[in-house]
Design a protein around this motif. Sequence first.
Motif, PDB file in Angstrom:
ATOM      1  N   THR A   1       1.101  -1.040  -0.002  1.00  0.00           N
ATOM      2  CA  THR A   1      -0.026  -0.009  -0.225  1.00  0.00           C
ATOM      3  C   THR A   1       0.567   1.222   0.175  1.00  0.00           C
ATOM      4  O   THR A   1       0.623   2.146  -0.749  1.00  0.00           O
ATOM      5  CB  THR A   1      -0.459  -0.080   1.488  1.00  0.00           C
ATOM      6  OG1 THR A   1      -1.739  -1.295   1.415  1.00  0.00           O
ATOM      7  CG2 THR A   1      -1.778   1.325   0.889  1.00  0.00           C
ATOM      8  N   GLN A   2       2.325   0.932   0.616  1.00  0.00           N
ATOM      9  CA  GLN A   2       3.006   2.459   0.748  1.00  0.00           C
ATOM     10  C   GLN A   2       3.739   2.893  -0.161  1.00  0.00           C
ATOM     11  O   GLN A   2       3.543   3.767  -1.085  1.00  0.00           O
ATOM     12  CB  GLN A   2       3.804   2.510   2.051  1.00  0.00           C
ATOM     13  CG  GLN A   2       3.258   2.714   2.878  1.00  0.00           C
ATOM     14  CD  GLN A   2       4.298   2.182   4.209  1.00  0.00           C
ATOM     15  OE1 GLN A   2       5.434   2.024   4.242  1.00  0.00           O
ATOM     16  NE2 GLN A   2       3.568   2.525   5.549  1.00  0.00           N
ATOM     17  N   ALA A   3       3.950   1.510  -1.273  1.00  0.00           N
ATOM     18  CA  ALA A   3       4.346   1.789  -2.256  1.00  0.00           C
ATOM     19  C   ALA A   3       3.777   2.593  -4.019  1.00  0.00           C
ATOM     20  O   ALA A   3       4.122   2.035  -4.541  1.00  0.00           O
ATOM     21  CB  ALA A   3       5.004   0.098  -3.179  1.00  0.00           C
ATOM     22  N   GLY A   4       2.253   2.152  -3.585  1.00  0.00           N
ATOM     23  CA  GLY A   4       1.783   2.595  -4.184  1.00  0.00           C
ATOM     24  C   GLY A   4       0.039   1.924  -5.126  1.00  0.00           C
ATOM     25  O   GLY A   4      -0.364   2.058  -5.437  1.00  0.00           O
ATOM     26  N   PHE A   5       0.731   0.005  -4.359  1.00  0.00           N
ATOM     27  CA  PHE A   5      -0.056  -0.683  -5.034  1.00  0.00           C
ATOM     28  C   PHE A   5      -2.032  -0.182  -4.478  1.00  0.00           C
ATOM     29  O   PHE A   5      -2.249  -0.373  -3.009  1.00  0.00           O
ATOM     30  CB  PHE A   5      -0.430  -2.135  -4.840  1.00  0.00           C
ATOM     31  CG  PHE A   5       1.041  -2.109  -5.514  1.00  0.00           C
ATOM     32  CD1 PHE A   5       1.136  -2.010  -7.062  1.00  0.00           C
ATOM     33  CD2 PHE A   5       2.512  -2.204  -5.527  1.00  0.00           C
ATOM     34  CE1 PHE A   5       2.290  -2.248  -8.349  1.00  0.00           C
ATOM     35  CE2 PHE A   5       3.801  -2.188  -5.768  1.00  0.00           C
ATOM     36  CZ  PHE A   5       3.241  -2.030  -7.608  1.00  0.00           C
ATOM     37  N   SER A   6      -2.806  -0.211  -5.415  1.00  0.00           N
ATOM     38  CA  SER A   6      -4.513   0.455  -3.922  1.00  0.00           C
ATOM     39  C   SER A   6      -4.883  -0.858  -4.238  1.00  0.00           C
ATOM     40  O   SER A   6      -6.156  -1.218  -2.736  1.00  0.00           O
ATOM     41  CB  SER A   6      -5.315   1.297  -4.411  1.00  0.00           C
ATOM     42  OG  SER A   6      -5.301   1.227  -5.895  1.00  0.00           O
ATOM     43  N   THR A   7      -5.399  -2.619  -4.752  1.00  0.00           N
ATOM     44  CA  THR A   7      -5.972  -3.486  -5.090  1.00  0.00           C
ATOM     45  C   THR A   7      -5.937  -4.525  -4.668  1.00  0.00           C
ATOM     46  O   THR A   7      -4.845  -4.996  -5.278  1.00  0.00           O
ATOM     47  CB  THR A   7      -6.463  -3.399  -6.564  1.00  0.00           C
ATOM     48  OG1 THR A   7      -7.291  -1.974  -7.207  1.00  0.00           O
ATOM     49  CG2 THR A   7      -7.924  -4.344  -6.272  1.00  0.00           C
ATOM     50  N   LEU A   8      -6.138  -5.026  -3.691  1.00  0.00           N
ATOM     51  CA  LEU A   8      -5.249  -6.271  -2.688  1.00  0.00           C
ATOM     52  C   LEU A   8      -6.254  -6.806  -2.362  1.00  0.00           C
ATOM     53  O   LEU A   8      -6.879  -6.368  -2.006  1.00  0.00           O
ATOM     54  CB  LEU A   8      -4.405  -5.770  -1.586  1.00  0.00           C
ATOM     55  CG  LEU A   8      -3.182  -4.630  -2.027  1.00  0.00           C
ATOM     56  CD1 LEU A   8      -2.561  -4.526  -0.533  1.00  0.00           C
ATOM     57  CD2 LEU A   8      -2.013  -5.347  -2.483  1.00  0.00           C
ATOM     58  N   VAL A   9      -5.821  -8.275  -3.023  1.00  0.00           N
ATOM     59  CA  VAL A   9      -7.188  -9.579  -2.790  1.00  0.00           C
ATOM     60  C   VAL A   9      -6.328 -10.924  -1.955  1.00  0.00           C
ATOM     61  O   VAL A   9      -5.237 -11.296  -2.733  1.00  0.00           O
ATOM     62  CB  VAL A   9      -7.539 -10.437  -3.628  1.00  0.00           C
ATOM     63  CG1 VAL A   9      -8.290 -11.006  -3.552  1.00  0.00           C
ATOM     64  CG2 VAL A   9      -8.551  -8.828  -5.224  1.00  0.00           C
TER      65      VAL A   9
END
Length: 127
Positions: free
Chosen positions: A116-124
Motif C-alpha cells: 500500500t505504501q508503494a502505491g498499490f491499491s487493489t489487494l485481494v
Amino acid sequence: MLIGETRKSRRISLTPMIDVVFLLLVFFMLAARFGQDMALDVALAGAHAPETEYSGPPRIVDVHPDMLRLNGVAVDAETLAGRLGELTETPEDTIILRPRDAAELQRVIDVMSGLTQAGFSTLVLVE
C-alpha cells in the motif's frame, strides 16, 4: 461509659472508597481502546466488483513465515514492490496475496502495508 451518657457518633470516611473509584476509572481509561490503530481496505476473493476485475499477467504473492514468493519465485520484501511494478500497468491492477504455511497475520499485514505504501491499491486476500 456511664449510664445516661450519650455516645458520640463517628463519621464514616469516604476517602478509601473515592480512592478505589479513581483507581478503577484510571484502569478502565488505560485499558480501553479508542478508535482503530490502522484499517486496511481488503477486497474479498469472489466479490466481483468492476474495479477488482483481474487482467494481465499473474501477480500472486505467497506469504510464507520466512519468505515471499512472487508467482512461485522467491523474492525479498524490499524488491517485491519493484518486481510487481514490472508486472502491472497501473497501481490499481489487482494483486493477489496468499498466506502459506501458517504465516502469521501480522506478517500478511506487514506485506499489505508495504504494498500500500508503494502505491498499490487493489489487494485481494485469498486462502
